[in-house]
Design a protein around this motif. Sequence first.
Motif, PDB file in Angstrom:
ATOM      1  N   PRO A  47       0.608  -1.270  -0.059  1.00 47.69           N
ATOM      2  CA  PRO A  47      -0.060  -0.141   0.073  1.00 47.69           C
ATOM      3  C   PRO A  47       0.806   1.326   0.035  1.00 47.69           C
ATOM      4  CG  PRO A  47      -0.935  -1.490   1.459  1.00 47.69           C
ATOM      5  CD  PRO A  47       0.249  -2.301   1.011  1.00 47.69           C
ATOM      6  N   GLY A  48       1.887   1.160   0.642  1.00 43.78           N
ATOM      7  CA  GLY A  48       2.821   2.380   0.794  1.00 43.78           C
ATOM      8  C   GLY A  48       3.463   2.900  -0.651  1.00 43.78           C
ATOM      9  N   ASP A  49       3.336   1.820  -1.705  1.00 41.62           N
ATOM     10  CA  ASP A  49       3.973   2.127  -2.794  1.00 41.62           C
ATOM     11  C   ASP A  49       3.095   2.752  -3.877  1.00 41.62           C
ATOM     12  OD1 ASP A  49       6.598   0.914  -2.356  1.00 41.62           O
ATOM     13  OD2 ASP A  49       5.626  -0.946  -3.144  1.00 41.62           O
ATOM     14  N   LEU A  50       1.739   2.838  -3.291  1.00 40.99           N
ATOM     15  CA  LEU A  50       0.801   3.481  -4.346  1.00 40.99           C
ATOM     16  C   LEU A  50       0.879   4.911  -3.993  1.00 40.99           C
ATOM     17  CD1 LEU A  50      -2.348   1.209  -3.485  1.00 40.99           C
ATOM     18  CD2 LEU A  50      -0.951   1.114  -5.520  1.00 40.99           C
ATOM     19  N   PRO A  51       0.493   5.782  -5.075  1.00 35.72           N
ATOM     20  CA  PRO A  51       0.090   7.429  -5.091  1.00 35.72           C
ATOM     21  C   PRO A  51      -0.820   7.793  -3.842  1.00 35.72           C
ATOM     22  CG  PRO A  51      -0.091   6.456  -7.395  1.00 35.72           C
ATOM     23  CD  PRO A  51      -0.295   5.475  -6.392  1.00 35.72           C
ATOM     24  N   VAL A  52      -0.601   8.775  -3.484  1.00 34.24           N
ATOM     25  CA  VAL A  52      -1.480   9.300  -2.401  1.00 34.24           C
ATOM     26  C   VAL A  52      -2.876   9.262  -2.851  1.00 34.24           C
ATOM     27  CG1 VAL A  52      -2.063  11.321  -0.750  1.00 34.24           C
ATOM     28  CG2 VAL A  52       0.613  10.665  -1.353  1.00 34.24           C
ATOM     29  N   LEU A  53      -3.779   8.495  -2.078  1.00 32.19           N
ATOM     30  CA  LEU A  53      -5.128   8.562  -2.609  1.00 32.19           C
ATOM     31  C   LEU A  53      -5.820  10.049  -2.328  1.00 32.19           C
ATOM     32  CD1 LEU A  53      -7.683   6.822  -3.392  1.00 32.19           C
ATOM     33  CD2 LEU A  53      -8.181   6.548  -1.027  1.00 32.19           C
ATOM     34  N   GLY A  54      -5.385  10.770  -1.555  1.00 31.14           N
ATOM     35  CA  GLY A  54      -5.794  12.122  -1.178  1.00 31.14           C
ATOM     36  C   GLY A  54      -5.553  13.096  -2.422  1.00 31.14           C
ATOM     37  N   PHE A  81     -14.684   7.003  -8.606  1.00 26.29           N
ATOM     38  CA  PHE A  81     -13.687   7.808  -8.876  1.00 26.29           C
ATOM     39  C   PHE A  81     -12.442   7.143  -9.644  1.00 26.29           C
ATOM     40  CE2 PHE A  81     -12.896   5.934  -4.632  1.00 26.29           C
ATOM     41  CZ  PHE A  81     -11.838   5.874  -4.434  1.00 26.29           C
ATOM     42  N   ASP A  82     -11.812   7.752 -10.018  1.00 28.16           N
ATOM     43  CA  ASP A  82     -10.421   7.271 -10.880  1.00 28.16           C
ATOM     44  C   ASP A  82      -9.172   7.285  -9.967  1.00 28.16           C
ATOM     45  OD1 ASP A  82     -12.204   6.919 -13.134  1.00 28.16           O
ATOM     46  OD2 ASP A  82     -11.394   8.800 -14.017  1.00 28.16           O
ATOM     47  N   TYR A  83      -8.494   6.185 -10.019  1.00 22.04           N
ATOM     48  CA  TYR A  83      -7.126   6.187  -9.027  1.00 22.04           C
ATOM     49  C   TYR A  83      -6.295   4.954  -9.751  1.00 22.04           C
ATOM     50  CZ  TYR A  83      -4.559   5.265  -5.001  1.00 22.04           C
ATOM     51  OH  TYR A  83      -3.372   5.139  -4.099  1.00 22.04           O
ATOM     52  N   CYS A  84      -5.111   5.169 -10.101  1.00 22.77           N
ATOM     53  CA  CYS A  84      -4.017   4.420 -10.303  1.00 22.77           C
ATOM     54  C   CYS A  84      -4.506   3.549 -11.752  1.00 22.77           C
ATOM     55  CB  CYS A  84      -3.822   3.401  -9.259  1.00 22.77           C
ATOM     56  SG  CYS A  84      -3.037   4.127  -7.738  1.00 22.77           S
ATOM     57  N   GLY A  85      -5.358   4.493 -12.653  1.00 19.75           N
ATOM     58  CA  GLY A  85      -5.621   3.895 -13.972  1.00 19.75           C
ATOM     59  C   GLY A  85      -7.008   2.888 -13.792  1.00 19.75           C
ATOM     60  N   TYR A  86      -7.567   2.884 -12.901  1.00 17.96           N
ATOM     61  CA  TYR A  86      -8.968   2.370 -12.640  1.00 17.96           C
ATOM     62  C   TYR A  86     -10.106   3.284 -12.145  1.00 17.96           C
ATOM     63  CZ  TYR A  86      -5.208  -1.368 -11.768  1.00 17.96           C
ATOM     64  OH  TYR A  86      -4.449  -2.288 -12.022  1.00 17.96           O
ATOM     65  N   THR A  87     -11.096   2.941 -12.452  1.00 19.42           N
ATOM     66  CA  THR A  87     -12.245   3.432 -11.971  1.00 19.42           C
ATOM     67  C   THR A  87     -12.709   2.606 -10.871  1.00 19.42           C
ATOM     68  OG1 THR A  87     -12.966   4.367 -14.188  1.00 19.42           O
ATOM     69  CG2 THR A  87     -14.614   4.118 -12.429  1.00 19.42           C
ATOM     70  N   VAL A  88     -12.647   3.199  -9.807  1.00 24.43           N
ATOM     71  CA  VAL A  88     -12.960   2.378  -8.424  1.00 24.43           C
ATOM     72  C   VAL A  88     -14.338   2.719  -8.181  1.00 24.43           C
ATOM     73  CG1 VAL A  88     -12.286   2.304  -6.044  1.00 24.43           C
ATOM     74  CG2 VAL A  88     -10.500   2.710  -7.645  1.00 24.43           C
ATOM     75  N   THR A  89     -15.054   1.720  -7.546  1.00 28.46           N
ATOM     76  CA  THR A  89     -16.421   1.938  -7.419  1.00 28.46           C
ATOM     77  C   THR A  89     -16.566   1.163  -5.755  1.00 28.46           C
ATOM     78  OG1 THR A  89     -17.421   1.703  -9.424  1.00 28.46           O
ATOM     79  CG2 THR A  89     -18.921   1.563  -7.858  1.00 28.46           C
ATOM     80  N   VAL A  90     -17.081   2.119  -4.934  1.00 35.07           N
ATOM     81  CA  VAL A  90     -17.186   1.754  -3.458  1.00 35.07           C
ATOM     82  C   VAL A  90     -18.564   1.453  -3.250  1.00 35.07           C
ATOM     83  CG1 VAL A  90     -16.382   1.754  -1.022  1.00 35.07           C
ATOM     84  CG2 VAL A  90     -15.025   2.604  -2.997  1.00 35.07           C
TER      85      VAL A  90
END
Length: 100
Positions: A47-54, A81-90
């Motif tokens: 998880p620490g390797d990912l871009p900042v979600l904020g 929302f879009d994050y890391c090249g994905y559309t994330v749906t929660v």
Amino acid sequence: MNPSQATHRSAASNADASTIYRTRRDPDASATVSVIRAVAEVEDVTPGDLPVLGDVIDPEALDGVFEDGQRVGRSNARLSFDYCGYTVTVTEDVVTLDIR
């Protein structure tokens, strides 16, 4: 994450070709933590390797949508929302990653 919680899908093997990952949310984890865990799993990184979600969404607002005390009248809440090249749906129960 154990196999009963997560489903990897290839584009060729299902009707919704854009969905590549779907996992049930841990009821003890925040929405933010659930998203980070899902993306890290797919990207095969910590998880620490990912871009900042904020940088793409306010984590407090994301968590607020799904907190127990804030859900009154929002039982079918869905946030994308879009994050890391994905559309994330929660949703309250699931995190889904789709290819953008």
